[in-house]
Motif scaffolding. Structure first.
Motif, PDB file in Angstrom:
ATOM      1  N   ALA A  95      22.654  26.262   4.716  1.00 15.68           N
ATOM      2  CA  ALA A  95      24.030  26.663   4.399  1.00 15.68           C
ATOM      3  C   ALA A  95      24.541  27.673   5.421  1.00 15.68           C
ATOM      4  CB  ALA A  95      24.098  27.248   2.992  1.00 15.68           C
ATOM      5  N   LEU A  96      23.694  28.566   5.838  1.00 16.49           N
ATOM      6  CA  LEU A  96      24.078  29.570   6.827  1.00 16.49           C
ATOM      7  C   LEU A  96      24.445  28.921   8.174  1.00 16.49           C
ATOM      8  CD1 LEU A  96      24.374  32.607   7.253  1.00 16.49           C
ATOM      9  CD2 LEU A  96      21.985  32.662   7.974  1.00 16.49           C
ATOM     10  N   VAL A  97      23.749  27.868   8.528  1.00 13.61           N
ATOM     11  CA  VAL A  97      24.033  27.172   9.786  1.00 13.61           C
ATOM     12  C   VAL A  97      25.415  26.524   9.742  1.00 13.61           C
ATOM     13  CG1 VAL A  97      23.348  25.188  11.204  1.00 13.61           C
ATOM     14  CG2 VAL A  97      21.615  26.791  10.380  1.00 13.61           C
ATOM     15  N   PHE A  98      25.779  25.966   8.597  1.00 12.11           N
ATOM     16  CA  PHE A  98      27.051  25.245   8.487  1.00 12.11           C
ATOM     17  C   PHE A  98      28.234  26.127   8.086  1.00 12.11           C
ATOM     18  CE2 PHE A  98      24.094  21.674   8.204  1.00 12.11           C
ATOM     19  CZ  PHE A  98      24.715  20.767   9.054  1.00 12.11           C
ATOM     20  N   LEU A 114       5.297  27.689  -4.308  1.00 11.19           N
ATOM     21  CA  LEU A 114       5.545  26.860  -3.127  1.00 11.19           C
ATOM     22  C   LEU A 114       6.895  26.157  -3.237  1.00 11.19           C
ATOM     23  CD1 LEU A 114       4.523  25.796  -0.438  1.00 11.19           C
ATOM     24  CD2 LEU A 114       3.488  23.907  -1.695  1.00 11.19           C
ATOM     25  N   LEU A 115       7.230  25.689  -4.426  1.00 12.88           N
ATOM     26  CA  LEU A 115       8.529  25.037  -4.615  1.00 12.88           C
ATOM     27  C   LEU A 115       9.681  26.023  -4.402  1.00 12.88           C
ATOM     28  CD1 LEU A 115       7.746  22.790  -7.699  1.00 12.88           C
ATOM     29  CD2 LEU A 115       7.983  22.086  -5.307  1.00 12.88           C
ATOM     30  N   VAL A 116       9.523  27.242  -4.902  1.00 14.18           N
ATOM     31  CA  VAL A 116      10.557  28.264  -4.701  1.00 14.18           C
ATOM     32  C   VAL A 116      10.664  28.601  -3.219  1.00 14.18           C
ATOM     33  CG1 VAL A 116      11.140  30.686  -5.144  1.00 14.18           C
ATOM     34  CG2 VAL A 116      10.407  29.211  -7.023  1.00 14.18           C
ATOM     35  N   SER A 117       9.521  28.693  -2.542  1.00 15.35           N
ATOM     36  CA  SER A 117       9.537  28.976  -1.105  1.00 15.35           C
ATOM     37  C   SER A 117      10.223  27.854  -0.328  1.00 15.35           C
ATOM     38  CB  SER A 117       8.112  29.150  -0.585  1.00 15.35           C
ATOM     39  OG  SER A 117       7.499  30.233  -1.219  1.00 15.35           O
ATOM     40  N   ALA A 118       9.975  26.617  -0.729  1.00 17.46           N
ATOM     41  CA  ALA A 118      10.602  25.473  -0.060  1.00 17.46           C
ATOM     42  C   ALA A 118      12.102  25.465  -0.293  1.00 17.46           C
ATOM     43  CB  ALA A 118       9.982  24.177  -0.550  1.00 17.46           C
ATOM     44  N   ALA A 119      12.520  25.919  -1.461  1.00 11.93           N
ATOM     45  CA  ALA A 119      13.949  25.945  -1.773  1.00 11.93           C
ATOM     46  C   ALA A 119      14.708  26.942  -0.905  1.00 11.93           C
ATOM     47  CB  ALA A 119      14.150  26.253  -3.254  1.00 11.93           C
ATOM     48  N   VAL A 120      13.987  27.828  -0.218  1.00  8.40           N
ATOM     49  CA  VAL A 120      14.629  28.789   0.685  1.00  8.40           C
ATOM     50  C   VAL A 120      15.300  28.055   1.848  1.00  8.40           C
ATOM     51  CG1 VAL A 120      14.129  30.695   2.286  1.00  8.40           C
ATOM     52  CG2 VAL A 120      13.156  30.685   0.008  1.00  8.40           C
ATOM     53  N   ASP A 156      32.584  25.114   7.739  1.00 13.84           N
ATOM     54  CA  ASP A 156      33.320  25.037   6.468  1.00 13.84           C
ATOM     55  C   ASP A 156      32.382  25.512   5.365  1.00 13.84           C
ATOM     56  OD1 ASP A 156      34.549  24.286   4.072  1.00 13.84           O
ATOM     57  OD2 ASP A 156      35.448  22.504   4.942  1.00 13.84           O
ATOM     58  N   SER A 157      32.839  26.435   4.543  1.00 16.52           N
ATOM     59  CA  SER A 157      31.964  26.993   3.501  1.00 16.52           C
ATOM     60  C   SER A 157      31.613  25.957   2.431  1.00 16.52           C
ATOM     61  CB  SER A 157      32.600  28.225   2.864  1.00 16.52           C
ATOM     62  OG  SER A 157      33.836  27.892   2.276  1.00 16.52           O
ATOM     63  N   THR A 158      32.526  25.045   2.134  1.00 15.21           N
ATOM     64  CA  THR A 158      32.239  23.997   1.144  1.00 15.21           C
ATOM     65  C   THR A 158      31.159  23.052   1.679  1.00 15.21           C
ATOM     66  OG1 THR A 158      34.509  24.125   0.353  1.00 15.21           O
ATOM     67  CG2 THR A 158      33.230  22.184  -0.277  1.00 15.21           C
ATOM     68  N   VAL A 159      31.300  22.652   2.927  1.00 18.36           N
ATOM     69  CA  VAL A 159      30.292  21.788   3.558  1.00 18.36           C
ATOM     70  C   VAL A 159      28.955  22.515   3.602  1.00 18.36           C
ATOM     71  CG1 VAL A 159      29.631  20.663   5.718  1.00 18.36           C
ATOM     72  CG2 VAL A 159      31.979  20.469   4.892  1.00 18.36           C
ATOM     73  N   ALA A 160      28.990  23.801   3.905  1.00 16.58           N
ATOM     74  CA  ALA A 160      27.767  24.595   3.973  1.00 16.58           C
ATOM     75  C   ALA A 160      27.044  24.616   2.633  1.00 16.58           C
ATOM     76  CB  ALA A 160      28.092  26.017   4.420  1.00 16.58           C
ATOM     77  N   LEU A 161      27.789  24.834   1.539  1.00 14.18           N
ATOM     78  CA  LEU A 161      27.178  24.854   0.207  1.00 14.18           C
ATOM     79  C   LEU A 161      26.598  23.501  -0.161  1.00 14.18           C
ATOM     80  CD1 LEU A 161      29.700  27.065  -1.783  1.00 14.18           C
ATOM     81  CD2 LEU A 161      27.343  27.605  -1.164  1.00 14.18           C
TER      82      LEU A 161
END
Length: 158
Positions: A36-39, A24-30, A43-48
Motif C-alpha cells: 500500500a505504501l508503494v502505491f 507467521l501469518l501475522v508477519s506475512a500480512a505485513v 492513488d490512495s484507493t488503489v493503494a488500499l
C-alpha cells in the motif's frame, strides 16, 4: 490446527494440515501495508486495494501450500511423499525435549523428514522395507499421539 479423524469402510483415516503459526501469518500480512505504501503516491484507493489484496494473497498462499499429513487407503501421506502402511513399523509420538532431540541431534542421516517450525510435536516411524534406503520417517504434527494411534489402527485393519 486442522486435524480430523474419521472411520470409513473399516480403515482409520487421519488428516492434518501443517498450517503456519499465527505469528507467521501475522508477519506475512505485513506485506499489505508495504505494498500500500508503494502505491500511495499514485492513488490512495488503489493503494488500499493493492495492499489488502496482497496481504490476503500471501496469507492464502501460505495456508494452501502447507503440507498435509494423511492416513487413508492403506497409505501414509506427508506433504508430497507417501508410503504404504505395510512398510511401516510402530509409530512413536514425541513432544517437548524428546521432540527437540529428534529434530536435531537425533535425526538420522538416512531418515526422511518434513519438519515445520512452530510445531512442537514429532512423529517418528521406522521403515521396514529392506529395499528402501530410508530407515525412518520423521515429521511434525500438532497431535503426534493421534497420528501414532491412527497409524496403529490403520495398520491393524490392513
Amino acid at each position: 490446527m486442522h486435524a480430523h479423524i474419521a472411520s470409513t469402510s473399516g480403515s482409520a483415516v487421519y488428516r492434518e494440515r501443517l498450517s503456519p503459526s499465527l505469528w507467521l501469518l501475522v508477519s506475512a500480512a505485513v506485506c499489505a501495508p508495504m505494498v500500500a505504501l508503494v502505491f500511495t503516491p499514485f492513488d490512495s484507493t488503489v493503494a488500499l486495494i493493492a495492499g489488502a489484496a496482497t496481504g490476503a494473497a500471501v496469507v492464502a498462499a501460505l495456508m494452501s501450500l502447507s503440507p498435509v499429513v494423511e492416513i487413508a487407503d492403506d497409505w501414509l501421506r506427508v506433504g508430497r511423499a507417501r508410503i504404504e502402511l505395510r512398510y511401516l513399523g510402530d509409530a512413536e509420538a514425541l513432544v517437548g525435549q524428546e521432540a527437540r532431540l529428534a529434530r536435531g541431534p537425533g535425526l538420522g542421516r538416512y531418515s526422511w523428514h518434513l519438519i515445520r517450525g512452530g510445531i512442537d510435536g514429532i512423529v517418528r516411524v521406522p521403515v521396514q522395507d529392506a529395499d528402501d534406503p530410508v530407515t525412518m520417517w520423521v515429521f511434525s504434527s500438532r497431535t503426534p499421539d493421534r497420528v501414532a494411534a491412527a497409524l496403529r489402527r490403520a495398520r491393524s485393519t490392513s
